[in-house]
Design an enzyme around this catalytic site. Structure first.
Site, PDB file in Angstrom:
ATOM      1  N   ASP A  72       0.861  -1.181   0.000  1.00 28.13           N
ATOM      2  CA  ASP A  72       0.000   0.000   0.000  1.00 28.13           C
ATOM      3  C   ASP A  72       0.904   1.241   0.000  1.00 28.13           C
ATOM      4  OD1 ASP A  72      -2.746   1.187   0.465  1.00 28.13           O
ATOM      5  OD2 ASP A  72      -1.580   2.110   2.070  1.00 28.13           O
ATOM      6  N   ASP A 166      -1.204  19.504 -11.011  1.00 23.12           N
ATOM      7  CA  ASP A 166      -0.547  19.454 -12.336  1.00 23.12           C
ATOM      8  C   ASP A 166       0.871  20.015 -12.237  1.00 23.12           C
ATOM      9  OD1 ASP A 166       0.127  19.437 -15.006  1.00 23.12           O
ATOM     10  OD2 ASP A 166      -1.242  21.045 -15.572  1.00 23.12           O
ATOM     11  N   GLU A 200       7.506  20.382 -19.633  1.00 23.13           N
ATOM     12  CA  GLU A 200       6.339  19.722 -20.247  1.00 23.13           C
ATOM     13  C   GLU A 200       5.316  20.765 -20.638  1.00 23.13           C
ATOM     14  OE1 GLU A 200       2.305  17.866 -20.341  1.00 23.13           O
ATOM     15  OE2 GLU A 200       3.060  19.463 -19.072  1.00 23.13           O
ATOM     16  N   GLU A 201       5.166  21.754 -19.758  1.00 25.07           N
ATOM     17  CA  GLU A 201       4.122  22.760 -19.977  1.00 25.07           C
ATOM     18  C   GLU A 201       4.405  23.647 -21.189  1.00 25.07           C
ATOM     19  OE1 GLU A 201       1.428  22.448 -18.694  1.00 25.07           O
ATOM     20  OE2 GLU A 201       1.520  21.725 -16.635  1.00 25.07           O
ATOM     21  N   HIS A 316      -3.983  24.922 -14.366  1.00 28.48           N
ATOM     22  CA  HIS A 316      -3.120  25.998 -14.879  1.00 28.48           C
ATOM     23  C   HIS A 316      -3.428  27.359 -14.247  1.00 28.48           C
ATOM     24  CE1 HIS A 316      -1.489  23.790 -18.690  1.00 28.48           C
ATOM     25  NE2 HIS A 316      -1.219  23.182 -17.549  1.00 28.48           N
ATOM     26  N   ASP A 331      -4.839   8.795  -3.455  1.00 28.18           N
ATOM     27  CA  ASP A 331      -4.500   7.532  -2.788  1.00 28.18           C
ATOM     28  C   ASP A 331      -4.711   6.347  -3.730  1.00 28.18           C
ATOM     29  OD1 ASP A 331      -3.750   5.856  -0.710  1.00 28.18           O
ATOM     30  OD2 ASP A 331      -5.752   5.776   0.167  1.00 28.18           O
ATOM     31  N   ASP A 335      -1.713   3.876  -5.367  1.00 31.22           N
ATOM     32  CA  ASP A 335      -1.709   2.419  -5.201  1.00 31.22           C
ATOM     33  C   ASP A 335      -1.753   1.701  -6.555  1.00 31.22           C
ATOM     34  OD1 ASP A 335      -1.597   2.669  -2.453  1.00 31.22           O
ATOM     35  OD2 ASP A 335      -3.758   2.450  -2.156  1.00 31.22           O
TER      36      ASP A 335
HETATM   37 ZN   LIG Z   1      -0.279  21.263 -17.233  1.00 31.56          ZN
END
Ligand SMILES: [Zn+2]
Length: 348
Positions: A72, A166, A200-201, A316, A331, A335
């Site tokens: 877990d 994000d 990435e953005e 954003h 959670d 998992d």
């Molecule tokens: Zn983003």
């Protein structure tokens, strides 16, 4: 999740990752007759591994409990990482964006945890929009170097805010999974590599740089890349990437066993780092809890939350803070990530 849709390129034909793994195992002399000599066979004589089991589509229907059942993943630990990322943003002008000090501090935080846990880490630098960007990779020593299982998340935020859902959420979830691999002393059949991407953005620039620098011989060793970008959305949905049947099934089966229905992920197609891998023919998969799209009445019926409202109203925006999370979704997804690493990384 980037708001920049990336150009779709025609991908070369993909081979099934299972077939590649078995072929490589045979080539490496790992298979004697039909029995694979692996930690699985040693640890669980009642469930011997076989070459065919690895390539058996019935494996998708296996119960989730096995000698390699994942532990877990502690929500408290995942949130502790997210609190650290929030503090880093707060101390660095309110964001963790590419080219800003909060991004480098985020890399340093994650790298220190991995180094202390026994990972072999590397920082890869690149230049984007006139600023230095960083990718972080962490390799778990061991496993078959010809068969690499990767899991990644982008670590940069937009300029507007701290980027906790994000994508602090995916970053923290794979960090805690990597730390669990270390705590459990996992000896997977696959070689495990975790990655945190920069920029990435700005249009998945960090992961694209990483893939572009990988020699084709190294690319061919990656059996699958799993991407986690936004896994704690405050009004969550449960979306699974449908790019590869076997990988998709591992995630879907985990949720189904918990009585949680899933849908195929469509909002983020081509808008996160898996696209960098998919574009060169690497098998991909992943999870997502939704960004700017609106939750329908039918979705609220099965998942709870608020119909007519975005999955993440703070997507954003400056309000993507430590309070912009749904703990249950975070959670469950953490998992499920660990389950996928244990299942795909250590097939039994
Ligand atoms: Zn983003």
């Amino acid at each position: 999740m980037s708001s920049h849709p990336t150009r779709r390129t025609s991908a070369p034909p993909r081979r099934s990752w299972a077939r590649r793994a078995v072929t490589a195992a045979v080539a490496a002399g790992a298979i004697t007759g039909l029995v694979v000599t692996s930690p699985a066979a040693t640890a669980s004589p009642a469930a011997p591994a076989s070459a065919s089991a690895f390539n058996d589509t019935r494996a998708m229907d296996r119960p989730t409990t096995s000698a390699f059942a994942a532990p877990d993943i502690s929500l408290a630990n995942v949130k502790s990482h997210l609190n650290q990322l929030q503090t880093i943003a707060s101390n660095n002008g309110g964001n963790r964006a590419h080219g800003r000090p909060g991004y480098r501090a985020s890399i340093d935080y994650i790298k220190a945890k991995l180094d202390a846990a026994g990972y072999t880490t590397a920082i890869q630098q690149f230049t984007a929009n006139g600023a230095t960007g960083y990718n972080l990779t962490a390799d778990w020593p061991g496993g078959d170097p010809q068969n690499v299982l990767m899991a990644g998340a982008h670590l940069d935020s937009v300029n507007a805010g701290p980027g906790i859902n994000d994508n602090g959420s995916g970053s923290a979830a794979i960090l805690e999974t990597a730390l669990a691999v270390s705590r459990e002393g996992l000896k997977p059949q696959q070689h495990l590599r975790f990655a945190w991407w920069g920029a990435e953005e700005l249009g998945i620039l960090g992961s694209r740089h990483y893939v572009s620098k990988l020699p084709s011989t190294e690319r061919s060793k990656i059996d699958a890349y799993l991407n986690f970008d936004m896994v704690g959305s405050p009004n969550p949905g449960y979306f699974v990437y449908d790019d590869d049947r076997r990988v998709e099934a591992v995630f879907k089966n985990w949720f189904a066993a918990k009585g949680i229905s899933t849908e195929i992920e469509t909002e983020g197609d081509g808008r996160s780092d898996h696209a960098s891998f998919k574009n060169v023919g690497i098998t991909v998969g992943g999870l997502f809890t939704g960004a700017g799209r609106t939750k329908t009445a039918a979705q609220a019926q099965k998942w709870g939350g608020t119909a007519g409202q975005a999955f993440d109203r703070c997507y954003h925006r400056a309000c993507d803070t430590i309070s912009n999370l749904n703990d249950t979704a975070l959670d469950r997804n953490s998992d499920a990530i660990a389950h996928a690493i244990w299942t795909l990384g250590a097939p039994s």
